[in-house]
Scaffold this active site. Structure first.
Site, mmCIF file in Angstrom:
data_model
loop_
_atom_site.group_PDB
_atom_site.id
_atom_site.type_symbol
_atom_site.label_atom_id
_atom_site.label_comp_id
_atom_site.label_asym_id
_atom_site.label_seq_id
_atom_site.Cartn_x
_atom_site.Cartn_y
_atom_site.Cartn_z
ATOM 1 N N ARG A 169 0.824 -1.200 0.000
ATOM 2 C CA ARG A 169 0.000 0.000 0.000
ATOM 3 C C ARG A 169 0.867 1.264 0.000
ATOM 4 N NH1 ARG A 169 -4.580 0.873 4.545
ATOM 5 N NH2 ARG A 169 -2.741 1.204 5.860
ATOM 6 N N ARG A 177 8.387 19.441 -9.290
ATOM 7 C CA ARG A 177 9.348 19.057 -10.324
ATOM 8 C C ARG A 177 10.797 19.297 -9.910
ATOM 9 N NH1 ARG A 177 6.801 22.144 -15.397
ATOM 10 N NH2 ARG A 177 6.568 23.696 -13.724
ATOM 11 N N LYS A 216 -2.531 6.909 1.251
ATOM 12 C CA LYS A 216 -2.356 7.198 2.679
ATOM 13 C C LYS A 216 -1.311 8.299 2.797
ATOM 14 C CE LYS A 216 -1.846 4.765 7.104
ATOM 15 N NZ LYS A 216 -3.186 5.018 7.648
ATOM 16 N N GLU A 242 -16.207 6.937 8.277
ATOM 17 C CA GLU A 242 -15.192 6.302 9.098
ATOM 18 C C GLU A 242 -15.047 7.044 10.415
ATOM 19 O OE1 GLU A 242 -11.668 6.455 6.702
ATOM 20 O OE2 GLU A 242 -11.577 8.632 6.696
#
Length: 288
Positions: free
Chosen positions: A52, A104, A150, A184
């Site tokens: 993940r 960048r 995340k 959540e």
């Protein structure tokens, strides 16, 4: 014993571990992370967390200087070095050093890995259950911030929600999405039980696809408990037979009251307790 922290290939004493004030993670929340648990000398779901982490970094266009396999070994070596038996591992990746929003010109990502002890809730909360309140802070819409990343910046809304919950004296805050559906907790996924079936919000409402969430869903299916990913509202929580939260730190913790309303009998439910036991058994037998 003084712990060491891994920073860009070096092991640094914990009290000397530092990053640049020009780090993009510090300046802009430009990075990703994972929190992982260790039980009885074994790291639980390490590879799933690393996968993940790398997906999050790839989505953020952060090119890591080490492979997933090398990351896994570094984590294992650090835990042995710090003599961790039961604890928490935090991996933080930032884009690197550079002033200015444009990514960048920012190269050489910062890789930080540290270990510590973590106890989110006292044991009596697993026996008695949490009191939860719905907070006014909504989760960030998926159209604005991809919830499957995340990221370091993702949790500003969650921290605001946690402040709300703390001010009300609740054990946790329940967050809704902008359409009013249950999403959540401030740091955990939400489950309810209705007529013997386990129900949790689908990921498209804007929630993090939790590793503990997926593990619990798998355990439930193995136990013959039907599992549904579907939209539901506060009414469904208030009238549920059971409710609980899941997360790496929280594991599986019962919720017995939401917004002053008792959930079910007002005590941790049978299915919740079975899943707590099954999850704790798994943490003792699985890991690297």
């Amino acid at each position: 014993m003084s712990r060491v922290v891994y920073i860009n290939g070096e092991l640094v004493p914990q009290e000397e571990a530092k990053v640049s004030v020009y780090d993009h993670g510090l300046l802009y929340g430009d990075g990703v992370f994972e929190g992982i648990r260790m039980y009885s000398g074994k790291i639980f779901k390490l590879w799933e967390h690393i996968v993940r982490l790398y997906r999050s970094a790839h989505a953020m266009m952060i090119s890591l200087p080490i492979t997933p396999e090398e990351m896994e070994q570094i984590v294992l070596d650090l835990c042995r070095k710090n003599e961790v038996v039961d604890g928490y591992v935090r991996i933080t990746i930032t884009r690197g050093i550079g002033l200015g929003l444009d990514p960048r010109g920012v190269k050489n990502p910062t890789v930080i890995i540290m270990t510590d002890k973590l106890s989110l809730y006292p044991e009596e909360m697993y026996q008695e259950g949490l009191s939860v309140v719905t907070v006014s802070t909504r989760i960030t819409p998926a159209q604005s911030l991809e919830p499957r990343i995340k990221s370091l910046g993702k949790y500003v809304a969650n921290i605001q929600a946690k402040i709300e919950a703390n001010r009300s004296g609740a054990g946790e805050g329940l967050m809704l999405n902008t359409e009013g559906y249950v999403a959540e907790g401030t740091g955990d996924n939400v489950f309810i039980v209705q007529e013997g079936a386990l129900i949790t919000p689908p990921t498209y409402v804007g929630i993090l696809e939790g590793i503990t969430r997926n593990t619990v869903m798998g355990l439930a299916r193995d136990m013959g408990i039907p599992v549904e990913e579907t939209l539901f509202t506060q009414f469904d929580v208030y009238t549920a037979d059971e409710c609980f939260l899941t997360g790496t730190a929280a594991e599986v913790i019962p919720v017995v009251k939401v917004d002053g309303r008792a959930i079910g009998t007002g005590l941790p439910g049978e299915i919740t307790n079975r899943l707590i036991e099954a999850y704790r058994t798994l943490t003792k037998t699985e890991g690297v």
